[in-house]
Design a protein around this motif. Sequence first.
Motif, mmCIF file in Angstrom:
data_model
loop_
_atom_site.group_PDB
_atom_site.id
_atom_site.type_symbol
_atom_site.label_atom_id
_atom_site.label_comp_id
_atom_site.label_asym_id
_atom_site.label_seq_id
_atom_site.Cartn_x
_atom_site.Cartn_y
_atom_site.Cartn_z
ATOM 1 N N LYS A 194 0.837 -1.199 0.000
ATOM 2 C CA LYS A 194 0.000 0.000 0.000
ATOM 3 C C LYS A 194 0.871 1.248 0.000
ATOM 4 O O LYS A 194 0.609 2.202 -0.742
ATOM 5 C CB LYS A 194 -0.932 0.009 1.206
ATOM 6 N N ARG A 195 1.935 1.230 0.805
ATOM 7 C CA ARG A 195 2.837 2.386 0.861
ATOM 8 C C ARG A 195 3.552 2.580 -0.478
ATOM 9 O O ARG A 195 3.716 3.715 -0.944
ATOM 10 C CB ARG A 195 3.848 2.207 2.000
ATOM 11 N N ILE A 239 2.441 1.762 -3.447
ATOM 12 C CA ILE A 239 1.454 2.299 -4.393
ATOM 13 C C ILE A 239 1.237 3.784 -4.141
ATOM 14 O O ILE A 239 1.190 4.591 -5.077
ATOM 15 C CB ILE A 239 0.135 1.510 -4.303
ATOM 16 N N GLU A 240 1.107 4.172 -2.854
ATOM 17 C CA GLU A 240 0.929 5.586 -2.519
ATOM 18 C C GLU A 240 2.108 6.422 -3.006
ATOM 19 O O GLU A 240 1.934 7.508 -3.561
ATOM 20 C CB GLU A 240 0.757 5.763 -1.006
ATOM 21 N N LEU A 241 3.324 5.901 -2.781
ATOM 22 C CA LEU A 241 4.519 6.645 -3.201
ATOM 23 C C LEU A 241 4.621 6.734 -4.722
ATOM 24 O O LEU A 241 5.006 7.777 -5.259
ATOM 25 C CB LEU A 241 5.774 6.010 -2.607
ATOM 26 N N ASN A 266 2.097 6.756 -6.793
ATOM 27 C CA ASN A 266 1.085 7.738 -7.198
ATOM 28 C C ASN A 266 1.568 9.154 -6.919
ATOM 29 O O ASN A 266 1.350 10.065 -7.724
ATOM 30 C CB ASN A 266 -0.240 7.477 -6.475
ATOM 31 N N GLN A 267 2.243 9.336 -5.795
ATOM 32 C CA GLN A 267 2.772 10.657 -5.451
ATOM 33 C C GLN A 267 3.856 11.069 -6.441
ATOM 34 O O GLN A 267 3.899 12.217 -6.890
ATOM 35 C CB GLN A 267 3.329 10.641 -4.030
#
Length: 148
Positions: free
Chosen positions: A81-82, A84-86, A88-89
């Motif tokens: 999850k982290r 994927i978040e990074l 996307n960022q």
Amino acid sequence: MDGRRRNPYQLTDESPVYVISIAAQLSGLHPQTLRQYDRLGLVSPDRTAGRGRRYSARDIELLRTVQQLSQDEGINLAGIKRIIELENQVAALQQRVAELSAAVDGAAVAMQQREAQVHASYRRDLVPYQDVQQTSALVVWRPKRTKD
């Protein structure tokens, strides 16, 4: 967009078209795994009016990536999850850099055009002033004598 009108019925990678059973088959995962990933926020498909999940081609690619990171790389779901978040960022920041770069390029062109306009507006009948030192020299002018 690129200025052309887009057909509202044209499918893209973001078009939510796959029900959960088809998305599960395409990704090689069990439908219950897809539900769990949705609850954890790993892959968030669109919802129909009746709250049914609809997955896009991009969602299915993300499901495959989650599976690969989990099974092949041994990364837990919180880590995935982290990641994927990074990612996307990073994508959002790259988009912002591209926008800012285009804005800077546009401003540079506008500045060059304005500078050219200013230079073109200079009066050509004026001579630039050059400061000369004052001297106390005396110049005598003597006209030539003509023979009478």
